[in-house]
Write a protein that holds these residues in place. Structure first.
Motif, PDB file in Angstrom:
ATOM      1  N   LEU A  62      96.348  76.210  66.232  1.00  0.00           N
ATOM      2  CA  LEU A  62      96.770  77.367  66.136  1.00  0.00           C
ATOM      3  C   LEU A  62      98.143  77.146  65.676  1.00  0.00           C
ATOM      4  O   LEU A  62      99.064  76.638  66.225  1.00  0.00           O
ATOM      5  N   GLY A  63      98.227  77.296  64.183  1.00  0.00           N
ATOM      6  CA  GLY A  63      99.495  76.826  63.670  1.00  0.00           C
ATOM      7  C   GLY A  63      99.277  75.824  63.360  1.00  0.00           C
ATOM      8  O   GLY A  63      98.242  74.857  63.143  1.00  0.00           O
ATOM      9  N   ASP A  64     100.373  75.006  63.778  1.00  0.00           N
ATOM     10  CA  ASP A  64     100.209  73.339  63.845  1.00  0.00           C
ATOM     11  C   ASP A  64     100.019  72.964  64.959  1.00  0.00           C
ATOM     12  O   ASP A  64      99.999  71.574  65.285  1.00  0.00           O
ATOM     13  N   GLU A  65      99.762  73.775  66.258  1.00  0.00           N
ATOM     14  CA  GLU A  65      99.426  73.044  67.576  1.00  0.00           C
ATOM     15  C   GLU A  65      98.068  72.683  67.754  1.00  0.00           C
ATOM     16  O   GLU A  65      97.074  73.788  67.369  1.00  0.00           O
ATOM     17  N   VAL A  66      97.750  71.590  68.409  1.00  0.00           N
ATOM     18  CA  VAL A  66      96.380  71.349  68.589  1.00  0.00           C
ATOM     19  C   VAL A  66      96.003  72.047  69.879  1.00  0.00           C
ATOM     20  O   VAL A  66      96.568  71.646  71.207  1.00  0.00           O
ATOM     21  N   VAL A  67      95.099  73.091  70.025  1.00  0.00           N
ATOM     22  CA  VAL A  67      94.731  73.881  71.223  1.00  0.00           C
ATOM     23  C   VAL A  67      93.209  73.350  71.822  1.00  0.00           C
ATOM     24  O   VAL A  67      92.854  73.989  72.802  1.00  0.00           O
ATOM     25  N   ALA A  68      92.530  72.556  70.981  1.00  0.00           N
ATOM     26  CA  ALA A  68      91.323  72.340  71.315  1.00  0.00           C
ATOM     27  C   ALA A  68      90.733  70.787  70.507  1.00  0.00           C
ATOM     28  O   ALA A  68      91.030  70.603  69.608  1.00  0.00           O
ATOM     29  N   SER A  69      89.755  70.388  71.102  1.00  0.00           N
ATOM     30  CA  SER A  69      89.229  69.104  70.648  1.00  0.00           C
ATOM     31  C   SER A  69      87.822  68.780  71.191  1.00  0.00           C
ATOM     32  O   SER A  69      87.443  69.260  72.384  1.00  0.00           O
ATOM     33  N   VAL A  70      87.239  68.088  70.518  1.00  0.00           N
ATOM     34  CA  VAL A  70      85.901  67.495  70.846  1.00  0.00           C
ATOM     35  C   VAL A  70      85.470  66.150  70.108  1.00  0.00           C
ATOM     36  O   VAL A  70      86.178  66.147  69.193  1.00  0.00           O
ATOM     37  N   LYS A  84      84.171  65.178  75.790  1.00  0.00           N
ATOM     38  CA  LYS A  84      85.571  65.696  75.852  1.00  0.00           C
ATOM     39  C   LYS A  84      85.510  66.732  75.152  1.00  0.00           C
ATOM     40  O   LYS A  84      86.731  66.854  74.163  1.00  0.00           O
ATOM     41  N   LEU A  85      85.074  67.775  75.492  1.00  0.00           N
ATOM     42  CA  LEU A  85      85.099  69.182  74.944  1.00  0.00           C
ATOM     43  C   LEU A  85      86.294  69.709  75.746  1.00  0.00           C
ATOM     44  O   LEU A  85      86.144  70.073  76.839  1.00  0.00           O
ATOM     45  N   ILE A  86      87.418  69.869  75.053  1.00  0.00           N
ATOM     46  CA  ILE A  86      88.599  70.405  75.678  1.00  0.00           C
ATOM     47  C   ILE A  86      89.267  71.437  74.999  1.00  0.00           C
ATOM     48  O   ILE A  86      89.462  71.766  73.901  1.00  0.00           O
ATOM     49  N   VAL A  87      89.705  72.482  75.707  1.00  0.00           N
ATOM     50  CA  VAL A  87      90.294  73.963  75.233  1.00  0.00           C
ATOM     51  C   VAL A  87      91.480  74.134  76.041  1.00  0.00           C
ATOM     52  O   VAL A  87      91.349  74.079  77.490  1.00  0.00           O
ATOM     53  N   HIS A  88      92.715  74.251  75.648  1.00  0.00           N
ATOM     54  CA  HIS A  88      93.998  74.617  76.344  1.00  0.00           C
ATOM     55  C   HIS A  88      93.670  75.749  77.055  1.00  0.00           C
ATOM     56  O   HIS A  88      92.957  76.726  76.822  1.00  0.00           O
ATOM     57  N   PRO A  89      94.114  75.767  78.351  1.00  0.00           N
ATOM     58  CA  PRO A  89      93.789  76.670  79.432  1.00  0.00           C
ATOM     59  C   PRO A  89      94.245  78.097  79.011  1.00  0.00           C
ATOM     60  O   PRO A  89      93.365  78.945  79.162  1.00  0.00           O
ATOM     61  N   ARG A  90      95.186  78.221  78.245  1.00  0.00           N
ATOM     62  CA  ARG A  90      95.692  79.625  77.792  1.00  0.00           C
ATOM     63  C   ARG A  90      94.611  79.934  76.658  1.00  0.00           C
ATOM     64  O   ARG A  90      94.605  81.429  76.263  1.00  0.00           O
ATOM     65  N   MET A  91      93.827  79.372  75.880  1.00  0.00           N
ATOM     66  CA  MET A  91      92.976  79.526  75.021  1.00  0.00           C
ATOM     67  C   MET A  91      91.501  79.832  75.424  1.00  0.00           C
ATOM     68  O   MET A  91      90.376  80.213  74.455  1.00  0.00           O
ATOM     69  N   GLN A  92      91.197  79.197  76.551  1.00  0.00           N
ATOM     70  CA  GLN A  92      89.802  79.436  77.168  1.00  0.00           C
ATOM     71  C   GLN A  92      89.271  81.072  77.352  1.00  0.00           C
ATOM     72  O   GLN A  92      89.959  81.838  77.321  1.00  0.00           O
ATOM     73  N   ARG A  93      88.083  80.952  77.377  1.00  0.00           N
ATOM     74  CA  ARG A  93      87.344  82.306  77.587  1.00  0.00           C
ATOM     75  C   ARG A  93      87.360  83.217  76.253  1.00  0.00           C
ATOM     76  O   ARG A  93      87.476  84.783  76.386  1.00  0.00           O
ATOM     77  N   HIS A  94      87.766  82.563  75.201  1.00  0.00           N
ATOM     78  CA  HIS A  94      87.685  83.562  74.007  1.00  0.00           C
ATOM     79  C   HIS A  94      86.640  82.726  72.969  1.00  0.00           C
ATOM     80  O   HIS A  94      86.744  83.165  71.833  1.00  0.00           O
ATOM     81  N   GLY A  95      85.853  81.823  73.494  1.00  0.00           N
ATOM     82  CA  GLY A  95      84.797  81.579  72.455  1.00  0.00           C
ATOM     83  C   GLY A  95      85.074  80.542  71.649  1.00  0.00           C
ATOM     84  O   GLY A  95      84.309  79.771  70.629  1.00  0.00           O
ATOM     85  N   LEU A  96      86.433  79.731  71.806  1.00  0.00           N
ATOM     86  CA  LEU A  96      86.927  78.410  71.224  1.00  0.00           C
ATOM     87  C   LEU A  96      85.979  77.281  71.360  1.00  0.00           C
ATOM     88  O   LEU A  96      85.721  76.362  70.557  1.00  0.00           O
ATOM     89  N   GLY A  97      85.694  77.104  72.523  1.00  0.00           N
ATOM     90  CA  GLY A  97      84.524  75.977  73.123  1.00  0.00           C
ATOM     91  C   GLY A  97      83.313  75.979  72.418  1.00  0.00           C
ATOM     92  O   GLY A  97      82.820  75.036  71.868  1.00  0.00           O
ATOM     93  N   GLY A  98      82.582  76.988  72.213  1.00  0.00           N
ATOM     94  CA  GLY A  98      81.421  77.367  71.718  1.00  0.00           C
ATOM     95  C   GLY A  98      81.756  77.184  70.190  1.00  0.00           C
ATOM     96  O   GLY A  98      80.702  76.515  69.470  1.00  0.00           O
ATOM     97  N   ARG A  99      82.835  77.493  69.599  1.00  0.00           N
ATOM     98  CA  ARG A  99      82.994  77.472  68.127  1.00  0.00           C
ATOM     99  C   ARG A  99      83.247  75.867  67.723  1.00  0.00           C
ATOM    100  O   ARG A  99      82.672  75.262  66.966  1.00  0.00           O
ATOM    101  N   LEU A 100      83.779  75.064  68.604  1.00  0.00           N
ATOM    102  CA  LEU A 100      84.056  73.830  68.521  1.00  0.00           C
ATOM    103  C   LEU A 100      82.549  72.898  68.696  1.00  0.00           C
ATOM    104  O   LEU A 100      82.188  71.917  67.868  1.00  0.00           O
ATOM    105  N   LEU A 101      81.863  73.574  69.725  1.00  0.00           N
ATOM    106  CA  LEU A 101      80.498  72.728  69.987  1.00  0.00           C
ATOM    107  C   LEU A 101      79.645  72.964  68.591  1.00  0.00           C
ATOM    108  O   LEU A 101      79.007  72.230  68.318  1.00  0.00           O
ATOM    109  N   ASP A 102      79.672  73.955  68.265  1.00  0.00           N
ATOM    110  CA  ASP A 102      78.824  74.312  66.958  1.00  0.00           C
ATOM    111  C   ASP A 102      79.339  73.528  65.805  1.00  0.00           C
ATOM    112  O   ASP A 102      78.577  72.951  65.140  1.00  0.00           O
ATOM    113  N   ALA A 103      80.629  73.312  65.872  1.00  0.00           N
ATOM    114  CA  ALA A 103      81.087  72.699  64.728  1.00  0.00           C
ATOM    115  C   ALA A 103      80.846  71.179  64.592  1.00  0.00           C
ATOM    116  O   ALA A 103      80.600  70.408  63.620  1.00  0.00           O
TER     117      ALA A 103
END
Length: 167
Positions: A62-70, A84-103
Motif C-alpha cells: 500500500l504505497g511503499d508499505e508492505v501490508v501482506a506477504s506469502v 506464511k500467508l500474512i495480512v496486516h490486521p488493519r487490511m484483513q477482511r478485504h480480500g487481500l489474502g485471497g488475492r495473494l493466494l491466487d497470485a
C-alpha cells in the motif's frame, strides 16, 4: 483518493518489513494456541533472507508499505508448498489474502510448473480454514504437533488453481 494495493515479487530490501509484519500477524495465532514459541515468531532474519533467495516470495504494498506477504516453492514431485500467508490486521477482511493466494498459485503454476498445491494451518484457525476452502482447498491430513495444536494440511490440484470456488 485512496491508494490501491499492488502485488509483486519481494526483494532483499523487503526482508525486514516482511519479518516485522510476520511477527505482528502471528501474535493472534500464538494467542489462539497459547504458544509464543511458534516458528513464525522465532524465525531469524537470515532464515527469511534464505527463503527470499531460494523460493518465491510475494508482497502486497500500500504505497511503499508492505501490508501482506506469502511464500511458496515447488518441490521435485511438482507439489507447490505455500506458507506464511500474512495480512496486516488493519487490511484483513478485504480480500487481500485471497488475492495473494491466487497470485502465488499463478506464479508457482507458471514458473514452477506446479502439479498440485498444499498448505497448512492450525486446527483452531477458522478464518484461515474458511479462506482456503473458499479457494478450493480440501483437508488431506492432520498432524498433532503439541499438546495444543494439530496442523491441518489442505491441498488442491493445479488444474483447479485458476478457479476460486465460493463457500
Amino acid at each position: 483518493m485512496g491508494m490501491s494495493v499492488t502485488i509483486s515479487a519481494a526483494t532483499e530490501q523487503d526482508a525486514e518489513s516482511i519479518l516485522k509484519l510476520q511477527y505482528l500477524c502471528y501474535q493472534s495465532e500464538a494467542e489462539l494456541y497459547g504458544d509464543y514459541g511458534i516458528e513464525p515468531l522465532t524465525q531469524p532474519l537470515d532464515s527469511l533472507r534464505e527463503e527470499l533467495a531460494g523460493g518465491t516470495v510475494l508482497v502486497a504494498r500500500l504505497g511503499d508499505e508492505v501490508v501482506a506477504s506469502v511464500r511458496g516453492a515447488v518441490d521435485a514431485d511438482g507439489t507447490a508448498r505455500i506458507n506464511k500467508l500474512i495480512v496486516h490486521p488493519r487490511m484483513q477482511r478485504h480480500g487481500l489474502g485471497g488475492r495473494l493466494l491466487d497470485a502465488i498459485e499463478a506464479r508457482l503454476g507458471t514458473e514452477g510448473e506446479a502439479k498440485s498445491f498444499q498448505l497448512f494451518t492450525g486446527h483452531r484457525s477458522e478464518r484461515n480454514l474458511r479462506l482456503y476452502r473458499k479457494h478450493g482447498y480440501a483437508p488431506v491430513s492432520q498432524e498433532r504437533v503439541g499438546e495444543r495444536m494439530t496442523l491441518v494440511t489442505l491441498a488442491k490440484g493445479a488444474d483447479t488453481a485458476a478457479y476460486a470456488t465460493s463457500a
